[in-house]
Write an enzyme that holds these catalytic residues in place. Sequence first.
Site, PDB file in Angstrom:
ATOM      1  N   ASP A 172       0.864  -1.167   0.000  1.00  0.00           N
ATOM      2  CA  ASP A 172       0.000   0.000   0.000  1.00  0.00           C
ATOM      3  C   ASP A 172       0.910   1.230   0.000  1.00  0.00           C
ATOM      4  O   ASP A 172       2.058   1.155   0.449  1.00  0.00           O
ATOM      5  CB  ASP A 172      -0.903  -0.014   1.238  1.00  0.00           C
ATOM      6  CG  ASP A 172      -1.886   1.137   1.248  1.00  0.00           C
ATOM      7  OD1 ASP A 172      -2.415   1.486   0.174  1.00  0.00           O
ATOM      8  OD2 ASP A 172      -2.113   1.696   2.330  1.00  0.00           O
ATOM      9  N   ASP A 210      -0.008   4.955   0.920  1.00  0.00           N
ATOM     10  CA  ASP A 210      -0.204   5.889   2.027  1.00  0.00           C
ATOM     11  C   ASP A 210      -0.277   5.143   3.356  1.00  0.00           C
ATOM     12  O   ASP A 210      -1.075   4.236   3.524  1.00  0.00           O
ATOM     13  CB  ASP A 210      -1.478   6.698   1.809  1.00  0.00           C
ATOM     14  CG  ASP A 210      -1.474   7.447   0.488  1.00  0.00           C
ATOM     15  OD1 ASP A 210      -0.420   7.993   0.122  1.00  0.00           O
ATOM     16  OD2 ASP A 210      -2.525   7.481  -0.186  1.00  0.00           O
TER      17      ASP A 210
END
Length: 186
Positions: A18, A20
């Site tokens: 991922d 953020d």
Amino acid sequence: MLKPSDGERGMSKAVFLDRDGVIIRDTGYLGDPRGVLVLPGVPEALTLLRAAGWKLVVVTNQSGIARGFFSEEDHLKVRMRMEELLAAHGVGLDGYFHCPHGPWEQCSCRKPRPGMVFRARDELGIQLEGSFVVGDKMSDLELAWNVGIQGILVGTSVPEALDAGARGAMMRAQDLLHASKLILGG
């Protein structure tokens, strides 16, 4: 140390990351490259994984595009800034996939749906068996379950105990550096 081996068809294992909250600070709907801050330990973590032969692939939901908070061009500028900061530490990514849709659009690429992972698998020659998803939200863990691979949740906001039940195993890590050491068996 776990090291991915080339399968019968020359495929490599990957760590699906991922963006953020895992690689860069999560500021919520980041559309300005001036806001990109690589989290502590990330360059070292990616370097360790790369040295062990893992493909590094970002899979990120970016519904700020669908919500009108920023454009595809703004998103690209943020991506380029993140990759520039990582390159300054000598590390690069093998792939970057994003979903620009909002949750109401029911697309196949928005996590926890597996579309981005399947696209990365097909485009980059990734062997899913033995690969990992590393994220900071339940949708990342659900993505791992949906494609049948190991998930690692990072961050302090992750609940201490999660009942994965029959859906699959789950590991927890403080950050990406800790997660990389779990992946590498240390």
